[in-house]
Each structure stands twice: as C-alpha cells, then as structure tokens.
Design a protein around this motif. Structure first.
Motif, PDB file in Angstrom:
ATOM      1  N   HIS A  53      -9.178 -12.068   4.819  1.00 50.39           N
ATOM      2  CA  HIS A  53      -8.946 -10.635   4.977  1.00 50.39           C
ATOM      3  C   HIS A  53     -10.129  -9.829   4.457  1.00 50.39           C
ATOM      4  O   HIS A  53     -10.898 -10.283   3.614  1.00 50.39           O
ATOM      5  N   GLY A  54     -10.240  -8.611   4.957  1.00 47.34           N
ATOM      6  CA  GLY A  54     -11.295  -7.715   4.520  1.00 47.34           C
ATOM      7  C   GLY A  54     -12.612  -7.986   5.225  1.00 47.34           C
ATOM      8  O   GLY A  54     -12.697  -8.739   6.196  1.00 47.34           O
ATOM      9  N   ILE A  95      -8.249  -6.106  -1.577  1.00 46.71           N
ATOM     10  CA  ILE A  95      -8.023  -7.250  -0.691  1.00 46.71           C
ATOM     11  C   ILE A  95      -7.901  -8.467  -1.601  1.00 46.71           C
ATOM     12  O   ILE A  95      -8.857  -8.854  -2.280  1.00 46.71           O
ATOM     13  N   ASN A 119      -3.869   0.921   5.913  1.00 49.86           N
ATOM     14  CA  ASN A 119      -4.596   1.941   5.161  1.00 49.86           C
ATOM     15  C   ASN A 119      -4.346   3.333   5.714  1.00 49.86           C
ATOM     16  O   ASN A 119      -4.263   4.298   4.957  1.00 49.86           O
ATOM     17  N   LYS A 169       0.842  -1.196   0.000  1.00 46.66           N
ATOM     18  CA  LYS A 169       0.000   0.000   0.000  1.00 46.66           C
ATOM     19  C   LYS A 169       0.875   1.242   0.000  1.00 46.66           C
ATOM     20  O   LYS A 169       1.895   1.308   0.684  1.00 46.66           O
ATOM     21  N   SER A 194     -12.029  -4.317   0.961  1.00 48.09           N
ATOM     22  CA  SER A 194     -11.564  -3.209   1.780  1.00 48.09           C
ATOM     23  C   SER A 194     -12.669  -2.189   1.996  1.00 48.09           C
ATOM     24  O   SER A 194     -13.569  -2.026   1.170  1.00 48.09           O
ATOM     25  N   TYR A 206      -7.511  -3.132  13.391  1.00 53.15           N
ATOM     26  CA  TYR A 206      -8.557  -3.060  12.367  1.00 53.15           C
ATOM     27  C   TYR A 206      -9.724  -2.261  12.923  1.00 53.15           C
ATOM     28  O   TYR A 206     -10.013  -2.288  14.132  1.00 53.15           O
ATOM     29  N   ASP A 230      -9.048   0.429  -2.979  1.00 53.93           N
ATOM     30  CA  ASP A 230      -8.081  -0.466  -2.354  1.00 53.93           C
ATOM     31  C   ASP A 230      -8.368  -1.903  -2.799  1.00 53.93           C
ATOM     32  O   ASP A 230      -9.414  -2.181  -3.393  1.00 53.93           O
TER      33      ASP A 230
END
Length: 221
Positions: free
Chosen positions: A61-62, A55, A95, A27, A48, A155, A53
């Motif tokens: 993930h995400g 994932i 992020n 990123k 995401s 997160y 973005d």
C-alpha cells in the motif's frame, strides 16, 4: 457541484491481520487543510500522499501510484442499503470522500484540480480489497462481495502538490483519449482476466498492471 465532502486521516490502530503492525485503514474526517505531496516509492517512501496520514503495510500500500484514495459518498450510500448498516465517511479507508464524482467510472489518466491552492491529482488505478479491509469491517465474505460489486473507488497520484480541505471543488481538467475506466481495470484484474490486454490503452496505468496486461496479451497471441 463535484466536491470533497471530507478529508480523512488515519487513526492508527493495531492491524486486525497482524498485531505486529499498525494499520491506517480507520480514517476519520479532519477539520483543517491537509497538505498533499508525492510520497515516493511504495517501499521506503513516505507512504500516504497526505501529510499526517498512515500507511501501515508499505509492502502493498501507499507510494506514488496509490498516494490518495477517493471514494464516492453516493457509493457508500449504496453500500449502506446493501449491508443495512451505517457507513461513515472514511470507513472504507478513503482519504477523500467525494460528492458528485463518479469515481469508479473515472478514466485512468484523467486529471483533477482540487480546491484553489494548486492541488492536481491524476487517476491511476483501482483499489483491490485485502484481508485487513475485511477484518476491519467484520463482514464475512467481504472481499468477494466488494469484488463482485466492482465499485472499487480510485487511487490517484499527485501531479502538483497542494492543500485539500472539506468543501473543495473537484474539477476534471484533462481526460485522455481512451475509454479505460477505473472500473474496467478492476474487472480485468479481478473478474475478467481476458480484458487485461485492452487496458494497455491507458498509458497512465502503473507499470505492474501494464506488465500483467502484456503477459496476458502474449499468452492470447
């Protein structure tokens, strides 16, 4: 002042762990404002929380409980000293690279107002290191090092959508009445399983973590 240093968006690349997949772990800071919204479920959702973005592996993930990943610049600086290498904003796959926020010691369920365009985020869970993270950094034993250092970053889920840009102020507008931090949850999940029952005090934890904690509590009882 607590604020966003950079907003980081994925530069898609082939996953170092599986060349059939793309990964968004690389990123990089972006200039303009980025829209942030709830991405939906981990599997089958938008990935995401940040528009634009990526994932790559939505099996792990995400999704809403991992919509936005924040990491403190102060902690990246500490890693630079340990690793004796430069770490740019976004290199950990975050992020939001923050300044003035003790991200790992944020309480699960605390809410942040970010910027002036209505964006509200809620701290949900720690980041657990994976093989892709280690291969991306090309550091032998990285998963173990990251785990034992226990500074995972956080997160966040999206409570109210909005836009975010570099320089936006981060204001903690609500704190829950418990002492369960992101760091405590991380240690309970990775290093000290005996702590798991205690994290149930944080009602804002994702259901999968609550289930692990309940199973551990049942065995302890």
């Amino acid at each position: 002042m607590s604020h966003v240093l950079t907003v980081n968006i994925a530069e898609p690349r082939t996953s170092p762990d599986d060349d059939r997949l793309q990964t968004g772990i690389d990123k990089r800071p972006t200039a303009g404002p980025v829209e942030v919204r709830s991405p939906g479920p981990m599997q089958g959702g938008l990935g995401s929380g940040l528009v634009g973005d990526l994932i790559g592996n939505q099996a792990f993930h995400g999704g809403d409980d991992q919509a936005v990943y924040a990491y403190a610049r102060e902690d990246l600086d500490a890693w630079e000293g340990r690793l004796e290498r430069a770490i740019a904003n976004g290199v950990f796959g975050e992020n939001l690279t923050t300044s003035g926020v003790d991200v790992t010691n944020a309480l699960v369920g605390e809410r942040w107002r970010v910027g002036s365009e209505g964006l509200e985020l809620e701290v949900s869970r720690p980041r657990i290191p994976c093989r892709t993270f280690a291969l991306w950094l090309e550091i032998n034993g990285w998963v173990k090092s990251f785990t034992t250092t226990a500074v995972p970053g956080a997160y966040l889920r999206v409570v109210t959508p909005g836009a975010v840009r570099a320089g936006d102020r981060i204001e903690v507008i609500e704190r829950p009445d418990h002492d369960i931090t992101v760091g405590v949850v991380f240690r309970a999940l990775t290093l000290e399983a005996g702590m798991l029952p205690s994290v149930l005090a944080a009602d804002a934890l994702p259901e999968d973590i609550k289930q692990k904690a309940r199973r551990r509590a049942g065995r302890a009882g």
